[in-house]
Design a protein around this motif. Structure first.
Motif, PDB file in Angstrom:
ATOM      1  N   GLU A   1       0.834  -1.204   0.000  1.00  0.00           N
ATOM      2  CA  GLU A   1       0.000   0.000   0.000  1.00  0.00           C
ATOM      3  C   GLU A   1       0.870   1.256   0.000  1.00  0.00           C
ATOM      4  O   GLU A   1       0.590   2.220  -0.708  1.00  0.00           O
TER       5      GLU A   1
ATOM      6  N   LEU B   1       0.894   4.080  -3.026  1.00  0.00           N
ATOM      7  CA  LEU B   1       0.622   5.502  -2.805  1.00  0.00           C
ATOM      8  C   LEU B   1       1.810   6.378  -3.176  1.00  0.00           C
ATOM      9  O   LEU B   1       1.634   7.457  -3.745  1.00  0.00           O
TER      10      LEU B   1
ATOM     11  N   SER C   1      -1.449   9.172   1.341  1.00  0.00           N
ATOM     12  CA  SER C   1      -2.879   9.083   1.040  1.00  0.00           C
ATOM     13  C   SER C   1      -3.469  10.481   0.940  1.00  0.00           C
ATOM     14  O   SER C   1      -4.239  10.784   0.024  1.00  0.00           O
TER      15      SER C   1
END
Length: 140
Positions: free
Chosen positions: A56, A60, A90
């Motif tokens: 993740e 990002l 994010s």
């Protein structure tokens, strides 16, 4: 009672004491084996969670900065650092990739007014939603 089982200690213990010591050690062994199994399961969950956080974070970072040197650091980062990277990037990604258009929802009272430019800026997903809106209004 059980400190160290040397030859001298074992020789002076009675049969009952030896049996009790063996039972105690067996129970301790079973408990330790169960704890090891539980920890193995938790370790596997932790590994999967860490893999997810790394993936993740990389996703990002790539959204915000292509070929960032941070990508090399992600593989060795701890969980707290990865969470912070994910939170920071994010927010940055949301700023960069803001929705470019909005359209009326079913709860609006005013008629939908879109220009050609508005339609050109809309994403494919938003255009499909808009088409569904018109279909449901035709049926009503």
């Amino acid at each position: 009672m059980i400190e160290k089982f040397t030859k001298e200690v074992v020789e002076v213990m009675s049969k009952e004491e030896l049996q009790e010591a063996v039972l105690t050690l067996q129970l301790k062994l079973e408990t330790a084996e169960k704890e090891i199994e539980r920890l193995k399961v938790e370790a596997e969950i932790g590994k999967k969670y860490l893999e997810y956080l790394r993936a993740e974070a990389k996703r990002l970072i790539n959204l915000v900065h292509k070929e960032s040197p941070l990508l090399k650091l992600v593989d060795n980062a701890d969980v707290d650092t990865l969470k912070q990277i994910i939170d920071d990037f994010s927010k940055k990604a949301k700023e960069i990739y803001k929705p470019s258009s909005t359209f009326a929802t079913d709860t609006q009272k005013e008629p939908l007014q879109l220009t050609k430019e508005d339609l050109m800026k809309m994403s494919y997903k938003d255009l499909l939603k808009l088409a569904e809106t018109f279909k449901t209004k035709e049926l009503a």
